[in-house]
Design a protein around this motif. Structure first.
Motif, PDB file in Angstrom:
ATOM      1  N   THR A   9       0.919  -1.147   0.033  1.00 20.20           N
ATOM      2  CA  THR A   9       0.017   0.107   0.037  1.00 20.20           C
ATOM      3  C   THR A   9       1.089   1.133  -0.001  1.00 20.20           C
ATOM      4  O   THR A   9       1.920   1.290   0.704  1.00 20.20           O
ATOM      5  CB  THR A   9      -0.804   0.209   1.272  1.00 20.20           C
ATOM      6  OG1 THR A   9      -1.805  -1.173   1.296  1.00 20.20           O
ATOM      7  CG2 THR A   9      -1.423   1.265   1.217  1.00 20.20           C
ATOM      8  N   GLU A  11       0.620   5.384   0.397  1.00 24.21           N
ATOM      9  CA  GLU A  11      -0.324   6.248   0.842  1.00 24.21           C
ATOM     10  C   GLU A  11       0.237   7.531   1.136  1.00 24.21           C
ATOM     11  O   GLU A  11       1.350   7.734   1.458  1.00 24.21           O
ATOM     12  CB  GLU A  11      -1.147   5.737   2.115  1.00 24.21           C
ATOM     13  CG  GLU A  11      -0.351   5.524   3.377  1.00 24.21           C
ATOM     14  CD  GLU A  11      -1.142   4.823   4.355  1.00 24.21           C
ATOM     15  OE1 GLU A  11      -1.642   5.764   5.258  1.00 24.21           O
ATOM     16  OE2 GLU A  11      -1.267   3.614   4.427  1.00 24.21           O
ATOM     17  N   THR A  15      -4.884  10.092   0.143  1.00 19.10           N
ATOM     18  CA  THR A  15      -5.245   9.078  -0.897  1.00 19.10           C
ATOM     19  C   THR A  15      -4.271   7.865  -0.467  1.00 19.10           C
ATOM     20  O   THR A  15      -3.261   7.979  -0.226  1.00 19.10           O
ATOM     21  CB  THR A  15      -5.096   9.539  -2.424  1.00 19.10           C
ATOM     22  OG1 THR A  15      -5.678   8.248  -3.191  1.00 19.10           O
ATOM     23  CG2 THR A  15      -3.685   9.934  -2.693  1.00 19.10           C
ATOM     24  N   ASP A  17      -3.162   3.819  -2.824  1.00 16.33           N
ATOM     25  CA  ASP A  17      -2.963   2.901  -4.040  1.00 16.33           C
ATOM     26  C   ASP A  17      -2.428   1.786  -3.475  1.00 16.33           C
ATOM     27  O   ASP A  17      -1.673   1.704  -2.568  1.00 16.33           O
ATOM     28  CB  ASP A  17      -2.403   3.630  -5.212  1.00 16.33           C
ATOM     29  CG  ASP A  17      -2.397   2.962  -6.257  1.00 16.33           C
ATOM     30  OD1 ASP A  17      -3.363   1.948  -6.562  1.00 16.33           O
ATOM     31  OD2 ASP A  17      -1.386   2.974  -7.124  1.00 16.33           O
TER      32      ASP A  17
END
Length: 95
Positions: A9, A11, A15, A17
């Protein structure tokens, strides 16, 4: 044939992704036995970002905006901080 994967992950404050890659790939790319999956991916990300900004500054047509040149300088300083060697030393690519 399915392979084992690892999902990482990425971050920021607002946000996130996720990136899923084969875990065997990270094993192949690992340079030190104790290097974690996030460190392997972080190193590759830093390398890719340095290559992209380097290309934008030194291999594009026309004059380079001062802001873009400053971004390259900052990126390459962070690159050297992370790896203990300059981008040109690690790639053999110098201008």
């Amino acid at each position: 044939m399915a392979s084992d994967t690892v999902t990482l992950t990425i971050e920021t404050a607002d946000t996130t992704d996720e990136l899923t890659v084969p875990s065997g790939l990270l094993e192949i790319l690992r340079e030190q036995p104790d290097e974690t999956d996030p460190q392997v991916v972080g190193d590759i990300a830093m390398f890719g970002l340095a290559q992209r900004i380097h290309g934008a500054v030194h291999h594009s047509q026309g004059e380079v905006d001062d802001e873009i040149a400053a971004l390259e300088e900052s990126t390459l300083a962070l690159f050297e901080e992370r790896f203990g060697a300059s981008f040109s030393e690690m790639t053999g690519h110098d201008h």
